[in-house]
Scaffold this motif. Structure first.
Motif, PDB file in Angstrom:
ATOM      1  N   LYS A 146     -21.028  45.179  42.548  1.00  0.00           N
ATOM      2  CA  LYS A 146     -22.233  45.660  41.877  1.00  0.00           C
ATOM      3  C   LYS A 146     -23.421  44.812  42.298  1.00  0.00           C
ATOM      4  N   TYR A 147     -23.220  43.981  43.259  1.00  0.00           N
ATOM      5  CA  TYR A 147     -24.224  43.090  43.845  1.00  0.00           C
ATOM      6  C   TYR A 147     -23.734  42.779  45.245  1.00  0.00           C
ATOM      7  N   LEU A 148     -24.518  42.037  46.006  1.00  0.00           N
ATOM      8  CA  LEU A 148     -24.155  41.637  47.364  1.00  0.00           C
ATOM      9  C   LEU A 148     -23.808  40.158  47.395  1.00  0.00           C
ATOM     10  N   GLU A 149     -22.695  39.838  48.044  1.00  0.00           N
ATOM     11  CA  GLU A 149     -22.244  38.453  48.165  1.00  0.00           C
ATOM     12  C   GLU A 149     -22.473  37.948  49.587  1.00  0.00           C
ATOM     13  N   MET A 150     -23.132  36.811  49.712  1.00  0.00           N
ATOM     14  CA  MET A 150     -23.360  36.167  51.003  1.00  0.00           C
ATOM     15  C   MET A 150     -22.214  35.180  51.249  1.00  0.00           C
ATOM     16  N   ARG A 151     -21.391  35.419  52.294  1.00  0.00           N
ATOM     17  CA  ARG A 151     -20.111  34.741  52.405  1.00  0.00           C
ATOM     18  C   ARG A 151     -19.965  33.895  53.683  1.00  0.00           C
ATOM     19  N   GLY A 152     -21.061  33.566  54.365  1.00  0.00           N
ATOM     20  CA  GLY A 152     -20.933  32.967  55.692  1.00  0.00           C
ATOM     21  C   GLY A 152     -21.007  31.460  55.790  1.00  0.00           C
ATOM     22  N   ALA A 153     -21.129  30.740  54.670  1.00  0.00           N
ATOM     23  CA  ALA A 153     -21.448  29.310  54.739  1.00  0.00           C
ATOM     24  C   ALA A 153     -20.263  28.418  54.386  1.00  0.00           C
ATOM     25  N   ASP A 154     -20.158  27.298  55.091  1.00  0.00           N
ATOM     26  CA  ASP A 154     -19.213  26.249  54.716  1.00  0.00           C
ATOM     27  C   ASP A 154     -19.684  25.554  53.447  1.00  0.00           C
ATOM     28  N   GLY A 155     -18.713  25.053  52.675  1.00  0.00           N
ATOM     29  CA  GLY A 155     -19.048  24.180  51.561  1.00  0.00           C
ATOM     30  C   GLY A 155     -19.722  22.910  52.056  1.00  0.00           C
ATOM     31  N   GLY A 156     -20.439  22.255  51.160  1.00  0.00           N
ATOM     32  CA  GLY A 156     -21.159  21.052  51.566  1.00  0.00           C
ATOM     33  C   GLY A 156     -21.615  20.227  50.386  1.00  0.00           C
ATOM     34  N   PRO A 157     -22.450  19.228  50.626  1.00  0.00           N
ATOM     35  CA  PRO A 157     -22.921  18.343  49.564  1.00  0.00           C
ATOM     36  C   PRO A 157     -23.898  19.043  48.629  1.00  0.00           C
ATOM     37  N   TRP A 158     -24.275  18.347  47.562  1.00  0.00           N
ATOM     38  CA  TRP A 158     -25.037  18.917  46.452  1.00  0.00           C
ATOM     39  C   TRP A 158     -26.297  19.633  46.923  1.00  0.00           C
ATOM     40  N   ARG A 159     -27.067  19.022  47.773  1.00  0.00           N
ATOM     41  CA  ARG A 159     -28.342  19.637  48.171  1.00  0.00           C
ATOM     42  C   ARG A 159     -28.138  20.958  48.902  1.00  0.00           C
ATOM     43  N   ARG A 160     -27.085  21.051  49.692  1.00  0.00           N
ATOM     44  CA  ARG A 160     -26.860  22.314  50.407  1.00  0.00           C
ATOM     45  C   ARG A 160     -26.291  23.390  49.483  1.00  0.00           C
ATOM     46  N   LEU A 161     -25.682  22.988  48.365  1.00  0.00           N
ATOM     47  CA  LEU A 161     -25.254  23.984  47.388  1.00  0.00           C
ATOM     48  C   LEU A 161     -26.454  24.688  46.764  1.00  0.00           C
ATOM     49  N   CYS A 162     -27.564  23.988  46.653  1.00  0.00           N
ATOM     50  CA  CYS A 162     -28.793  24.598  46.149  1.00  0.00           C
ATOM     51  C   CYS A 162     -29.555  25.321  47.263  1.00  0.00           C
TER      52      CYS A 162
END
Length: 454
Positions: A316-332
């Motif tokens: 019911k929405y679009l999910e962006m799925r292309g990124a590796d996990g990372g540290p706090w700043r990249r999560l934002c």
């Protein structure tokens, strides 16, 4: 992964109900929200090993102690396998990766505050248990057979099925982590435009967030090995979906894609019924071998939507799925990138102008090459780094125009800064890790568990 489903909802008697389910996600721009999800590896600080479910320092105990912060436990066969708090969830990936599925919020300030609060909570509990967590795209040290499996019924079914359709599916399940954002659309036309822009640009995000250059303690030759893994997981449910760019694409075409995607399971009365490889079309006709004579409920369709794994996924929405996990700043930064591109009309138009001339061959080239070459990947006479700088300028402009300020009067555009620094330097997070591995870390990945812990 979401918390366990509940077998309820009206029976599906017509394909039109499947389309209507997706259409029901359309909402006015004033009601658009941001839902950020991120996974992280949990490990013992004493020996860096991933956590089993059981034991005094296991995942089960971690979840139990997190309930002190107002999280409600969700159990399966007597085990806590998820936590809920309002519209947010803490769930487990198959290899014990801990995921926060954040509540839908209005601003990046709110989603970043939510991430911060969650990481503070897991760190407080982790300090008590002698465990820590970190965000990378791929488990840098341990072999697949050294990763404990979590006690969730759907994972048993997937574990048995994955090796039949690809060679890396079990690695995807047990040794990868991602960060993603879920975003809204106002209409079918808006969905189509956002889907096309985000699918074309997903490799750019992969390059900016590439953070998985190690396998079992050694460089693996990739910038994002996590992204590469998806290319040999299951061709029936992964990929860059060329049909999205074809004339006439919309909700109905995506339903057709999902009807061709083999099933994994049906959830009934607290139990996962193995339907791996079976057809949802047969289910609609009452001919599902796993449940002969039964037709699906709308919740079965919602569950089935979660079992496709393309680079951008429609619910019911679009999910962006292309990124590796990372540290706090990249999560934002990940939600900032996509909110800036997709939630401002001027930015969305500019992003579409950037990608609309790309051919399917160019898009496929990016998908295939970026996991290995990252920002250095060529596209025509440019590199992905060049495109990333243009994309970030578009996204920053979109965030400025959104003008969602925090209590100090700052808008959301500063959340892009960490990605701007990566693109300007031309050095990906993976490059940074490899530099340290070949330099101060002395050829060991062990320091990553210390230096990149949350």
């Amino acid at each position: 992964m979401s918390a366990p489903p509940k077998s309820r909802g009206e029976p599906i008697t017509d394909r039109r109900q499947l389309v209507a389910y997706l259409e029901s996600g359309c909402k006015p721009a004033a009601d658009w929200r941001i839902g950020t999800e991120h996974e992280k590896f949990a490990y013992r600080t004493s020996d860096l090993r991933p956590l089993p479910y059981e034991g005094p320092d296991g995942i089960g105990e971690l979840l139990k102690r997190l309930t002190r912060y107002g999280w409600d436990p969700v159990e399966e066969n007597g085990n806590i396998i998820a936590l809920t708090q309002g519209m947010a969830n803490i769930t487990l990936e198959p290899g014990g990766q801990v995921e926060l599925s954040g509540a839908p919020v209005a601003t990046l300030h709110q989603t970043c505050a939510e991430v911060h609060t969650h990481l503070r909570q897991v760190k407080e509990v982790g300090n008590e248990l002698g465990i820590a967590m970190m965000g990378l795209g791929f488990q840098p040290k341990w072999r697949r057979d050294e990763i404990p499996w979590m006690p969730k019924g759907r994972y048993r079914i997937m574990r048995d099925y994955m090796p039949k359709v690809g060679s890396l599916g079990l690695d995807m399940m047990t040794r990868t982590c991602t960060v993603q954002v879920n975003l809204d659309f106002s209409s079918e036309a808006d969905m189509v435009k956002k889907f096309r822009v985000s699918l074309a640009l997903q490799p750019i995000a992969t390059a900016l967030f590439a953070n998985s250059p190690f396998t079992e303690g050694k460089p693996n030759g990739f910038q994002s090995y996590r992204s590469h893994i998806w290319t040999d997981t299951d061709p029936d449910r992964t990929g860059d979906l060329p049909f999205v760019f074809e004339d006439g694409f919309g909700f109905e075409r995506y339903v057709d894609y999902l009807l061709e995607t083999p099933m994994y399971f049906v959830y009934r009365d607290g139990t996962y019924v193995d339907a791996a490889g079976q057809s949802f079309r047969d289910f609609l006709a009452g001919r599902l071998p796993a449940l002969p004579g039964e037709v699906p409920l709308i919740t079965d369709w919602a569950d089935h939507l979660t079992t496709a794994f393309p680079e951008v996924r429609l619910k019911k929405y679009l999910e962006m799925r292309g990124a590796d996990g990372g540290p706090w700043r990249r999560l934002c930064a990940l939600p900032a990138l996509w909110v800036g591109l997709l939630y401002d009309d001027q930015a969305l138009d500019a992003a579409w102008d950037l990608v609309k001339g790309w051919t399917q061959e160019q898009r496929a080239h990016l998908r295939a090459e970026v996991p290995r070459s990252g920002l250095r990947t060529a596209i025509g006479d440019r590199t992905v780094r060049d495109v990333a700088l243009e994309v970030l300028a578009i996204a920053r402009g979109g965030l400025v125009r959104r003008a969602r300020n925090d209590n100090w009067g700052d808008d959301e555009s500063h959340f892009i800064d960490t990605l701007q620094a990566i693109a300007e330097s031309g050095q990906s997070p993976a490059d940074e890790l490899l530099e340290k591995f070949n330099g101060p870390w002395g050829g060991s990945v062990d320091p990553v568990f210390r230096d990149y812990a949350y």
